[in-house]
Scaffold this motif. Structure first.
Motif, PDB file in Angstrom:
ATOM      1  N   GLN A 133       0.809  -1.210   0.000  1.00  0.00           N
ATOM      2  CA  GLN A 133       0.000   0.000   0.000  1.00  0.00           C
ATOM      3  C   GLN A 133       0.852   1.275   0.000  1.00  0.00           C
ATOM      4  OE1 GLN A 133      -3.257  -0.316  -0.381  1.00  0.00           O
ATOM      5  NE2 GLN A 133      -3.143  -2.544  -0.233  1.00  0.00           N
ATOM      6  N   VAL A 134       1.806   1.358   0.909  1.00  0.00           N
ATOM      7  CA  VAL A 134       2.573   2.593   1.047  1.00  0.00           C
ATOM      8  C   VAL A 134       3.582   2.754  -0.090  1.00  0.00           C
ATOM      9  CG1 VAL A 134       4.101   3.942   2.528  1.00  0.00           C
ATOM     10  CG2 VAL A 134       2.283   2.549   3.548  1.00  0.00           C
ATOM     11  N   ILE A 135       4.384   1.731  -0.347  1.00  0.00           N
ATOM     12  CA  ILE A 135       5.415   1.853  -1.380  1.00  0.00           C
ATOM     13  C   ILE A 135       4.826   2.162  -2.754  1.00  0.00           C
ATOM     14  CG2 ILE A 135       7.153   0.526  -2.671  1.00  0.00           C
ATOM     15  CD1 ILE A 135       8.101  -0.582   0.007  1.00  0.00           C
ATOM     16  N   PRO A 136       3.730   1.498  -3.184  1.00  0.00           N
ATOM     17  CA  PRO A 136       3.150   1.873  -4.484  1.00  0.00           C
ATOM     18  C   PRO A 136       2.654   3.318  -4.539  1.00  0.00           C
ATOM     19  CG  PRO A 136       2.370  -0.294  -3.829  1.00  0.00           C
ATOM     20  CD  PRO A 136       3.095   0.284  -2.643  1.00  0.00           C
ATOM     21  N   ALA A 137       2.348   3.898  -3.391  1.00  0.00           N
ATOM     22  CA  ALA A 137       1.845   5.280  -3.361  1.00  0.00           C
ATOM     23  C   ALA A 137       2.965   6.310  -3.313  1.00  0.00           C
ATOM     24  CB  ALA A 137       0.921   5.476  -2.153  1.00  0.00           C
ATOM     25  N   GLU A 138       4.222   5.878  -3.200  1.00  0.00           N
ATOM     26  CA  GLU A 138       5.339   6.817  -3.044  1.00  0.00           C
ATOM     27  C   GLU A 138       5.438   7.874  -4.147  1.00  0.00           C
ATOM     28  OE1 GLU A 138       8.564   4.237  -0.387  1.00  0.00           O
ATOM     29  OE2 GLU A 138       8.728   4.283  -2.583  1.00  0.00           O
ATOM     30  N   PRO A 139       5.240   7.533  -5.423  1.00  0.00           N
ATOM     31  CA  PRO A 139       5.345   8.588  -6.449  1.00  0.00           C
ATOM     32  C   PRO A 139       4.376   9.745  -6.227  1.00  0.00           C
ATOM     33  CG  PRO A 139       5.445   6.422  -7.471  1.00  0.00           C
ATOM     34  CD  PRO A 139       5.068   6.195  -6.037  1.00  0.00           C
ATOM     35  N   VAL A 140       3.183   9.433  -5.721  1.00  0.00           N
ATOM     36  CA  VAL A 140       2.215  10.495  -5.420  1.00  0.00           C
ATOM     37  C   VAL A 140       2.602  11.209  -4.131  1.00  0.00           C
ATOM     38  CG1 VAL A 140      -0.198  11.002  -4.875  1.00  0.00           C
ATOM     39  CG2 VAL A 140       0.358   9.298  -6.617  1.00  0.00           C
ATOM     40  N   ASP A 195      -1.703  18.581  -2.986  1.00  0.00           N
ATOM     41  CA  ASP A 195      -3.006  18.164  -2.463  1.00  0.00           C
ATOM     42  C   ASP A 195      -3.255  16.682  -2.700  1.00  0.00           C
ATOM     43  OD1 ASP A 195      -3.586  20.662  -1.500  1.00  0.00           O
ATOM     44  OD2 ASP A 195      -4.760  21.282  -3.258  1.00  0.00           O
ATOM     45  N   ASP A 196      -2.846  16.172  -3.861  1.00  0.00           N
ATOM     46  CA  ASP A 196      -3.011  14.743  -4.140  1.00  0.00           C
ATOM     47  C   ASP A 196      -2.208  13.909  -3.151  1.00  0.00           C
ATOM     48  OD1 ASP A 196      -4.727  15.200  -6.247  1.00  0.00           O
ATOM     49  OD2 ASP A 196      -3.155  15.112  -7.777  1.00  0.00           O
ATOM     50  N   ALA A 197      -1.016  14.394  -2.806  1.00  0.00           N
ATOM     51  CA  ALA A 197      -0.187  13.675  -1.833  1.00  0.00           C
ATOM     52  C   ALA A 197      -0.875  13.639  -0.473  1.00  0.00           C
ATOM     53  CB  ALA A 197       1.184  14.330  -1.720  1.00  0.00           C
ATOM     54  N   ARG A 198      -1.445  14.745  -0.065  1.00  0.00           N
ATOM     55  CA  ARG A 198      -2.123  14.787   1.230  1.00  0.00           C
ATOM     56  C   ARG A 198      -3.335  13.863   1.247  1.00  0.00           C
ATOM     57  NH1 ARG A 198       0.151  19.961   1.052  1.00  0.00           N
ATOM     58  NH2 ARG A 198      -1.410  20.817  -0.357  1.00  0.00           N
ATOM     59  N   LYS A 199      -4.073  13.826   0.145  1.00  0.00           N
ATOM     60  CA  LYS A 199      -5.218  12.921   0.066  1.00  0.00           C
ATOM     61  C   LYS A 199      -4.767  11.463   0.131  1.00  0.00           C
ATOM     62  CE  LYS A 199      -8.060  16.091  -2.696  1.00  0.00           C
ATOM     63  NZ  LYS A 199      -8.648  16.359  -4.044  1.00  0.00           N
ATOM     64  N   ALA A 200      -3.686  11.159  -0.582  1.00  0.00           N
ATOM     65  CA  ALA A 200      -3.161   9.784  -0.578  1.00  0.00           C
ATOM     66  C   ALA A 200      -2.708   9.385   0.822  1.00  0.00           C
ATOM     67  CB  ALA A 200      -2.008   9.655  -1.567  1.00  0.00           C
ATOM     68  N   LEU A 201      -2.051  10.321   1.533  1.00  0.00           N
ATOM     69  CA  LEU A 201      -1.596  10.023   2.890  1.00  0.00           C
ATOM     70  C   LEU A 201      -2.783   9.826   3.825  1.00  0.00           C
ATOM     71  CD1 LEU A 201       0.735   9.666   4.847  1.00  0.00           C
ATOM     72  CD2 LEU A 201       0.752  12.150   5.187  1.00  0.00           C
ATOM     73  N   ASP A 202      -3.814  10.647   3.686  1.00  0.00           N
ATOM     74  CA  ASP A 202      -5.015  10.483   4.514  1.00  0.00           C
ATOM     75  C   ASP A 202      -5.649   9.119   4.289  1.00  0.00           C
ATOM     76  OD1 ASP A 202      -4.731  12.956   5.659  1.00  0.00           O
ATOM     77  OD2 ASP A 202      -6.156  13.964   4.326  1.00  0.00           O
ATOM     78  N   GLN A 203      -5.672   8.671   3.050  1.00  0.00           N
ATOM     79  CA  GLN A 203      -6.232   7.356   2.743  1.00  0.00           C
ATOM     80  C   GLN A 203      -5.413   6.242   3.397  1.00  0.00           C
ATOM     81  OE1 GLN A 203      -6.372   7.292  -1.541  1.00  0.00           O
ATOM     82  NE2 GLN A 203      -8.184   8.611  -1.663  1.00  0.00           N
ATOM     83  N   LEU A 204      -4.094   6.379   3.352  1.00  0.00           N
ATOM     84  CA  LEU A 204      -3.231   5.372   3.975  1.00  0.00           C
ATOM     85  C   LEU A 204      -3.429   5.345   5.487  1.00  0.00           C
ATOM     86  CD1 LEU A 204       0.040   5.943   1.943  1.00  0.00           C
ATOM     87  CD2 LEU A 204      -1.381   3.888   1.888  1.00  0.00           C
ATOM     88  N   ARG A 205      -3.569   6.504   6.091  1.00  0.00           N
ATOM     89  CA  ARG A 205      -3.783   6.565   7.534  1.00  0.00           C
ATOM     90  C   ARG A 205      -5.103   5.898   7.917  1.00  0.00           C
ATOM     91  NH1 ARG A 205      -1.860  12.850   8.532  1.00  0.00           N
ATOM     92  NH2 ARG A 205       0.323  12.378   9.021  1.00  0.00           N
TER      93      ARG A 205
END
Length: 394
Positions: free
Chosen positions: A24-31, A37-47
Motif C-alpha cells: 500500500q505505502v510503497i506503491p503510493a510513493e510517487p504520489v 493536495d493529491d499527496a495529502r489525500k493519498a496520505l489520509d487514505q493510507l492513515r
C-alpha cells in the motif's frame, strides 16, 4: 534478514505491517513524494487504512491511546515501517518520540492537551533546537533566549531545520533561561510553544540537496509570549529532556535505516540478476559480488547492534554506549548500501525512476542530524576510555 526474527504475537503484527508497507505505502510513493493536495489525500487514505487494519500508533503507550506495543517489539516493527520514508506518517509512529517525552516530563495539563492529538495524528510535533548562527552539534551554544516576565515566558531567537513545523501543533523550543554563572549544561530549558503564537514565524522551507520545498524549516521567534507553565520538565534541565527524546529516537532511526538499507539491497540484487553488460550479467562480476557481500555484512552487523541496544534500553540498563555506536554505524551503513545500489543501477540510479536517489538524500542527512557521526564517535570513545570494560561485547 532471517536472524533474530520476532516471535509470537509480534511476528503476526510484523507480517501485517510488511504487507501494508510493501503493498500500500510503497506503491503510493510517487504520489506522496509530490507533496501537493493529491499527496495529502493519498496520505489520509493510507492513515485511514492503517487504522482499519489495526496498525495505527502501535508503539504509543496504551494509557495515552496508542497500541501499547512494548519498546523492543516496536523496534522490530520500525524496521519494516522504515522500508518507505513515508511509513512513519502512514502508521502514526512519527510522533512517538514526542509522546514519550511528554509522557515523562510533561505536566498533567500538558499531557492532556498535546498527547491525544499527537497519537490521533491530528497534527505533528516539532523541535526547535539547532540554530544557523552556532554549531548544532554543540547545543550548549544555543543563543535563543527565554526570560520570565511575571507569569509569561518571552522568547527571542532564530531556529532552523525545525522539521515538520509547518504541520505541527506546537514546537518544543530549547532556549537559554539561566545566567552565565550556571554550568553550561544547566542553562537550557525546553518550552512548549504553540505554532499559532504571535511572533512565531516560519520564514521558509530550506532547500536541501535538490529537495525544494523540504520539510525542514527556518523559524524566527520575536517576543513570543507563552505561559510560564509551558515549561517542559525542570528549568535548566533541557538537556535531560532532549536526551530522553533522542535516546530511543536513535534506536528508532537505526531500525528504520535498516529497513531502507534492506530495500536498497533487494533492488541492487534484482538489478544485478537482470542487467546484462560486457558479456554477462552484473551478478557474474567480481566487483558486484563485493558490493553484495559487504552490504549484507554491514546490514547484518548493524541489525544485531541495534537490537542489542534496544534490549539494553528495554531492560533498564545503561545503553548510552550502545546507542552512540548505533547512531554512527547505522548511518554509515545506510549511506554505503544505498551508494552501492545506485552504482549497480548506473544512470538509472540517479533518476527518480527508482527510490534510490531519495534514499541517498536521506542517507546523507542521517550522518548529520541527531548529532553528526564525529560527535557520536568522540563521545562514545571518551566513555570507553574511561571504562574499557563497558564495551558492549564484554
Amino acid at each position: 534478514m532471517t536472524t533474530n526474527h520476532p516471535e509470537g504475537h509480534i511476528a503476526d503484527l510484523c507480517a501485517r505491517m510488511r504487507s501494508f508497507i510493501d503493498n500500500q505505502v510503497i506503491p503510493a510513493e510517487p504520489v506522496l513524494a509530490r507533496e501537493d493536495d493529491d499527496a495529502r489525500k493519498a496520505l489520509d487514505q493510507l492513515r485511514t487504512q492503517a487504522k482499519e487494519l489495526g496498525l495505527w500508533a502501535l508503539g504509543h503507550p496504551a494509557d495515552v491511546g496508542g497500541g501499547g506495543v512494548q519498546f523492543l517489539d516496536f523496534v522490530y516493527l520500525n524496521e519494516i515501517i522504515g522500508r518507505s520514508e513515508f511509513g512513519q506518517l502512514a502508521v502514526g509512529s512519527v510522533s512517538m518520540q514526542d509522546t514519550l517525552m511528554l509522557r515523562k516530563h510533561g505536566t498533567e495539563e500538558q499531557r492532556e492537551r498535546w498527547i491525544p492529538p499527537l497519537v490521533a495524528g491530528e497534527f505533528l510535533p516539532s523541535v526547535g533546537l539547532t540554530e544557523p548562527e552556532v554549531a548544532g552539534s554543540d547545543p550548549t551554544l544555543i543563543t535563543t533566549r527565554a526570560e520570565l516576565d511575571g507569569d509569561t515566558w518571552v522568547i527571542n531567537g532564530h531556529k532552523w531545520f525545525t522539521t515538520g513545523v509547518k504541520d505541527a501543533g506546537y514546537c518544543t523550543v530549547f532556549a537559554r533561561t539561566e545566567p552565565e554563572d550556571v554550568p553550561r549544561h544547566s542553562r537550557i530549558s525546553a518550552i512548549i510553544v504553540p505554532t499559532d503564537t504571535p511572533g512565531f514565524e516560519i520564514l521558509r522551507s530550506i532547500p536541501t540537496m535538490g529537495h525544494d520545498p523540504s520539510d525542514h524549516y527556518e523559524v524566527r521567534l520575536s517576543d513570543v509570549r507563552v505561559p510560564a507553565e509551558n515549561l517542559l520538565g525542570e528549568r535548566g534541565k533541557g538537556f535531560a529532556v532532549a536526551q530522553d527524546r533522542l535516546g530511543p529516537g536513535r534506536i528508532f532511526h537505526g531500525m528504520r535505516w535498516l529497513g531502507q538499507a534492506q530495500r536498497a539491497y533487494e533492488l541492487m540484487c534484482e538489478r544485478a540478476n537482470t542487467r546484462y553488460v560486457h558479456g554477462s550479467l552484473l551478478a557474474e562480476k567480481g566487483e558486484v559480488h563485493r558490493y553484495i557481500a559487504e552490504s549484507a555484512a554491514q546490514i547484518h552487523a548493524a541489525r544485531l547492534m541495534t537490537l542489542d541496544a534496544a534490549r539494553a534500553m528495554d531492560s533498564g540498563d545503561d545503553a548510552r554506549i550502545r546507542i552512540g555506536l548505533v547512531k554512527f554505524w547505522c548511518a554509515r551503513m545506510l549511506h554505503d548500501v544505498v551508494d552501492r545500489a545506485i552504482q549497480v543501477h548506473g544512470a538509472l540510479g540517479l533518476t527518480a525512476d527508482t527510490p534510490l536517489e531519495r534514499m541517498y538524500r536521506q542517507a546523507r542527512y542521517a550522518r548529520i542530524y541527531d548529532g553528526p557521526d564525529e560527535v557520536h564517535r568522540m563521545s562514545t570513545a571518551r566513555k570507553l576510555l574511561r571504562d574499557p570494560g563497558a564495551a558492549p561485547w564484554l
